[in-house]
Motif scaffolding. Structure first.
Motif, short mmCIF file in Angstrom:
data_model
loop_
_atom_site.label_atom_id
_atom_site.label_comp_id
_atom_site.label_asym_id
_atom_site.label_seq_id
_atom_site.Cartn_x
_atom_site.Cartn_y
_atom_site.Cartn_z
N ASP A 1 0.82 -1.29 0.01
CA ASP A 1 0.13 0.15 -0.05
C ASP A 1 0.76 1.36 -0.24
O ASP A 1 0.76 2.34 -0.69
CB ASP A 1 -0.96 0.22 1.25
N ILE A 2 1.98 1.23 0.71
CA ILE A 2 2.76 2.26 0.89
C ILE A 2 3.49 2.76 -0.52
O ILE A 2 3.79 3.92 -0.75
CB ILE A 2 3.76 2.06 1.86
N ILE A 3 3.91 1.44 -0.85
CA ILE A 3 4.77 1.79 -2.41
C ILE A 3 3.75 2.44 -3.39
O ILE A 3 3.99 3.13 -3.98
CB ILE A 3 5.06 0.18 -2.80
N ILE A 4 2.53 1.78 -3.51
CA ILE A 4 1.78 2.21 -4.42
C ILE A 4 1.36 3.77 -4.00
O ILE A 4 1.20 4.65 -4.94
CB ILE A 4 0.16 1.42 -4.14
N GLY A 5 1.11 4.09 -2.71
CA GLY A 5 1.11 5.57 -2.32
C GLY A 5 1.79 6.38 -2.54
O GLY A 5 1.46 7.53 -3.16
N THR A 6 3.05 5.97 -2.71
CA THR A 6 4.17 6.94 -3.16
C THR A 6 3.99 7.51 -4.75
O THR A 6 4.28 8.39 -5.24
CB THR A 6 5.84 6.44 -2.84
N LEU A 7 3.38 6.55 -5.52
CA LEU A 7 2.96 6.77 -6.86
C LEU A 7 1.83 7.62 -7.17
O LEU A 7 1.32 7.84 -8.33
CB LEU A 7 3.20 5.48 -7.59
N LEU A 8 0.92 7.74 -6.16
CA LEU A 8 -0.34 8.29 -6.15
C LEU A 8 0.10 10.03 -5.95
O LEU A 8 1.13 10.37 -5.65
CB LEU A 8 -1.34 7.78 -5.26
N LEU B 1 -2.92 7.52 3.92
CA LEU B 1 -3.29 6.10 3.98
C LEU B 1 -2.85 5.78 5.49
O LEU B 1 -3.22 4.92 6.22
CB LEU B 1 -2.46 5.20 3.19
N TYR B 2 -1.64 6.32 5.80
CA TYR B 2 -1.06 6.30 7.40
C TYR B 2 -2.11 6.59 8.42
O TYR B 2 -2.17 5.61 9.15
CB TYR B 2 0.15 7.12 7.68
N TYR B 3 -2.50 7.77 8.35
CA TYR B 3 -3.67 8.05 9.37
C TYR B 3 -4.87 6.88 9.30
O TYR B 3 -5.50 6.73 10.45
CB TYR B 3 -4.20 9.43 9.01
N ALA B 4 -5.19 6.81 8.31
CA ALA B 4 -6.52 5.76 8.25
C ALA B 4 -5.99 4.35 8.74
O ALA B 4 -6.80 3.97 9.41
CB ALA B 4 -7.00 5.69 6.91
N ASP B 5 -4.75 3.94 8.37
CA ASP B 5 -4.56 2.68 8.90
C ASP B 5 -4.37 2.76 10.51
O ASP B 5 -4.45 1.81 11.28
CB ASP B 5 -3.26 2.41 8.16
#
Length: 515
Positions: free
Chosen positions: A248-255, A263-267
Motif C-alpha cells: 500500500d505504501i509503495i503504491i501510495g508514493t506513486l499516487l 493512508l497512514y492516518y487511516a491505517d
C-alpha cells in the motif's frame, strides 16, 4: 487464555490512545506535507523488519518452542534456550542493522519509488530512515523477551512496552523539534530511543519473573537450527498483513502527493481495534493452544479457538461497521486542526472505511494462524500468505487510478479476507477446527446485531447529524446510538453474554507457570 488477552488488550488500548495523541500532534504540525510523507515512509522500513523478523516470524516459531520446553522440561531449560536465541539474534540483528544503514537509499528505491523524482523528499526519507533503523535491533530483542514472558503467561510488561514508543515520540517531538532542521528529525530520534527503553523494560520484567539471561557465544545448536527452520517460512506467513500494508505504501508514493500520509492516518485508526482485539487474542492464544497440544488436549485447543473466534467477531464487528459508516466523522474529530484540513479528513475517512471493511478478517487471521503455528506448521500460512500478497498487488494496480488512496486500503481488506477464508478452510479440512454448538448459535446473531447497528448509524447520519465538520458532541451522539443499537440488539438476540465478561474481569491474576 481470555484473561491474558484482556491484559494485552488493556495495555494495547493505553498504547493506542497515546499513539492517537502522537498522531494528532503530527497531523497538526506536519499535516500531509512532504515531511510527513518522508517520515511515514522512513518509519515503515524498520517497522516492516520488526514485524516480520521480530513480532511475526520470530514469535511464530519461538513462542511454541519455548512454551513446550517450559511445560515439559522446566524454567531452567527454557532460560537456556532463551539465552541461545538471544546470542544468535544479537549477531543476526547487528548484521541486518549495519546492512540497512549502508543500503538505505536502495531500499527506499524499492519501498518509495514515487519519491525518486523529488530529490529533497527522497534525501529526507533516507536521513530519517538511517536515524530510525537501529530501532529494529532493540525492538526485535524486546520481542524475544516478550516471547519468554508470554510463554510464562506473563503478558503485562510485553504489552506495556509499546507505550514507551509513544511517550518518547511525543516527548522528543515537543522538546527537540526546535533544535532540528524539521520536526521529522526529532520524531525519528524519539523512535530510536524508545527502542532502547522498551528493551530495558522487558529485561527488568524477565528478571522479576526469575529469568536472568546471559549472552553466550552464538552457536547454531539443534534447537536454534529448528527455530530458524520454522522462522524461514513464517517471514511471509506471519507477516502477510505487514507486507500488504507495505505494498500500500509503495503504491501510495506513486499516487498524488499526500497519499502516503492519508493512508497512514487511516491505517492508524484502523489499527486501534485490530491491535486491542485481534493482536491481543492472537498473542494470548498461541501459548494456550501450544500448551493444550503438548498435553494432547485437542478438545481444549478446539474450544480455545472457538471462544477466540467468537470474541474477536463480537468486538470487531461493531468497530468495522462504525469506522466504515462514520469514517469521515472519526477523522474530523481526531485530526482536523492545524495543518490537517477537512478535505484531507474526507480523503482519509474514505480510506479508513475501506480498511475497516476488512477489520474482522484481519483479526481472524491473527486468531487462525496460531492453529498452524502451535503444531509447528509455518509452511501452510506461508503459501497462503504469498498468494494473498500477490492478490493484493494485483488489486492495488487495478484500483490505484480509479480509486486513488482508497484503492490500496480496499485491496488490503480483500486480500486479507482471502487469507482468512483459506486458513479457516484448511484448519477445518484437517480436523483442527469446527464451529461448536455455541459458536453456531452466536455467530449468526452477532451478524444480525451488526446489521441493526449499521442501519441505526445510517439513519443518524441522514436524519439527525447536520452536514459539515462533525463536532465532538455530535460524534458522541453517533457513537452512543451505534453502541446502544449493537449492544441492545445483541443482548436481546442473546448473541453474547455480559455475565461472561463480568466473570472475566473478576478473575484473579494467573499464577506463574510451574518450573
Amino acid at each position: 487464555m481470555m484473561r491474558g488477552a484482556f491484559t494485552v488488550g488493556m495495555w494495547t488500548m493505553a498504547s493506542r490512545v497515546l499513539g492517537f495523541a502522537r498522531d494528532i500532534l503530527i497531523a497538526a504540525i506536519l499535516g500531509t506535507g512532504p515531511v510527513a510523507d518522508a517520515f511515514f515512509v522512513a518509519l515503515r522500513l524498520p517497522n516492516l523488519f520488526r514485524r516480520l523478523f521480530g513480532e511475526g516470524a520470530f514469535n511464530a516459531a519461538f513462542v511454541p518452542s519455548i512454551s513446550s520446553i517450559l511445560h515439559t522440561e522446566g524454567v531452567a531449560a527454557a532460560a537456556g534456550f532463551a539465552e541461545e536465541a538471544t546470542a544468535v539474534m544479537i549477531f543476526w540483528l547487528g548484521g541486518i542493522t549495519a546492512a540497512g544503514e549502508i543500503f538505505t537509499p536502495w531500499l527506499l528505491y524499492v519501498l518509495a519509488p514515487g519519491f525518486s523524482g523529488n530529490h529533497a523528499k527522497f534525501e529526507l526519507a533516507v536521513a530519517l530512515t538511517r536515524i530510525m533503523f537501529p530501532y529494529l535491533f532493540f525492538v526485535c530483542l524486546t520481542a524475544l523477551f516478550s516471547g519468554v514472558l508470554n510463554a510464562m503467561n506473563r503478558f503485562a510488561a510485553a504489552a506495556a512496552a509499546p507505550v514507551l514508543f509513544n511517550v518518547f515520540s511525543i516527548a522528543f517531538m515537543l522538546g527537540l523539534s526546535r533544535y532540528t532542521p524539521n520536526p521529522g528529525y526529532a520524531l525519528a530520534w524519539g523512535v530510536t530511543v524508545s527502542g532502547i527503553a522498551q528493551l530495558f523494560l522487558l529485561i527488568w520484567a524477565a528478571r522479576r519473573a526469575g529469568i536472568r539471561i546471559t549472552v553466550p557465544r552464538p552457536r547454531l545448536t539443534p534447537r536454534i537450527r529448528t527455530l530458524f527452520r520454522r522462522m524461514a517460512p513464517g517471514l511471509v506467513g506471519a507477516g502477510v498483513t505487514q507486507l500488504n500494508v507495505s505494498i500500500d505504501i509503495i503504491i501510495g508514493t506513486l499516487l498524488p502527493a499526500g497519499s502516503v500520509s492519508v493512508l497512514y492516518y487511516a491505517d492508524r485508526v484502523n489499527q486501534l481495534p485490530l491491535g486491542v482485539i485481534g493482536t491481543a487474542a492472537g498473542t494470548a492464544l498461541l501459548p494456550a493452544i501450544t500448551r493444550h497440544i503438548a498435553l494432547r488436549e485437542e478438545g481444549a485447543a478446539l474450544n480455545a479457538l472457538n471462544r477466540a473466534l467468537e470474541g474477536v467477531l463480537m468486538l470487531t464487528l461493531p468497530a468495522a461497521i462504525g469506522l466504515s459508516v462514520a469514517g469521515r466523522q472519526v477523522m474530523d474529530v481526531l485530526f482536523v486542526r492545524g495543518a490537517f484540513s477537512q478535505h484531507t479528513a474526507l480523503l482519509a475517512g474514505n480510506s479508513l472505511a475501506a480498511f475497516a471493511l476488512g477489520l474482522p478478517v484481519f483479526a481472524l487471521v491473527k486468531v487462525l494462524t496460531p492453529g498452524f503455528f502451535a503444531r509447528g506448521d509455518t509452511v501452510t500460512p506461508l503459501k497462503i500468505g504469498v498468494a494473498a500478497v500477490v492478490l493484493n498487488l494485483c488489486m492495488n494496480l487495478l484500483f490505484m487510478h480509479p480509486l486513488k488512496a482508497v484503492g490500496p486500503a480496499l485491496a488490503t481488506s480483500l486480500s486479507s479476507a482471502f487469507n482468512a477464508a483459506v486458513l479457516l478452510f484448511l484448519l477445518h479440512r484437517r480436523g483442527h477446527f469446527a464451529l461448536d454448538a455455541a459458536a453456531r448459535r452466536r455467530v449468526p446473531r452477532l451478524m444480525l446485531a451488526g446489521a441493526i447497528m449499521a442501519g441505526a448509524l445510517f439513519a443518524m447520519e441522514v436524519f439527525v447529524l447536520p452536514h459539515g465538520k462533525t463536532t465532538i458532541p455530535q460524534f458522541l451522539l453517533l457513537t452512543l446510538a451505534g453502541g446502544v443499537a449493537y449492544g441492545g440488539s445483541g443482548i436481546l438476540l442473546r448473541a453474547f453474554d455480559l455475565s461472561e465478561l463480568a466473570a472475566l474481569l473478576k478473575r484473579r491474576r494467573p499464577k506463574p507457570a510451574p518450573g
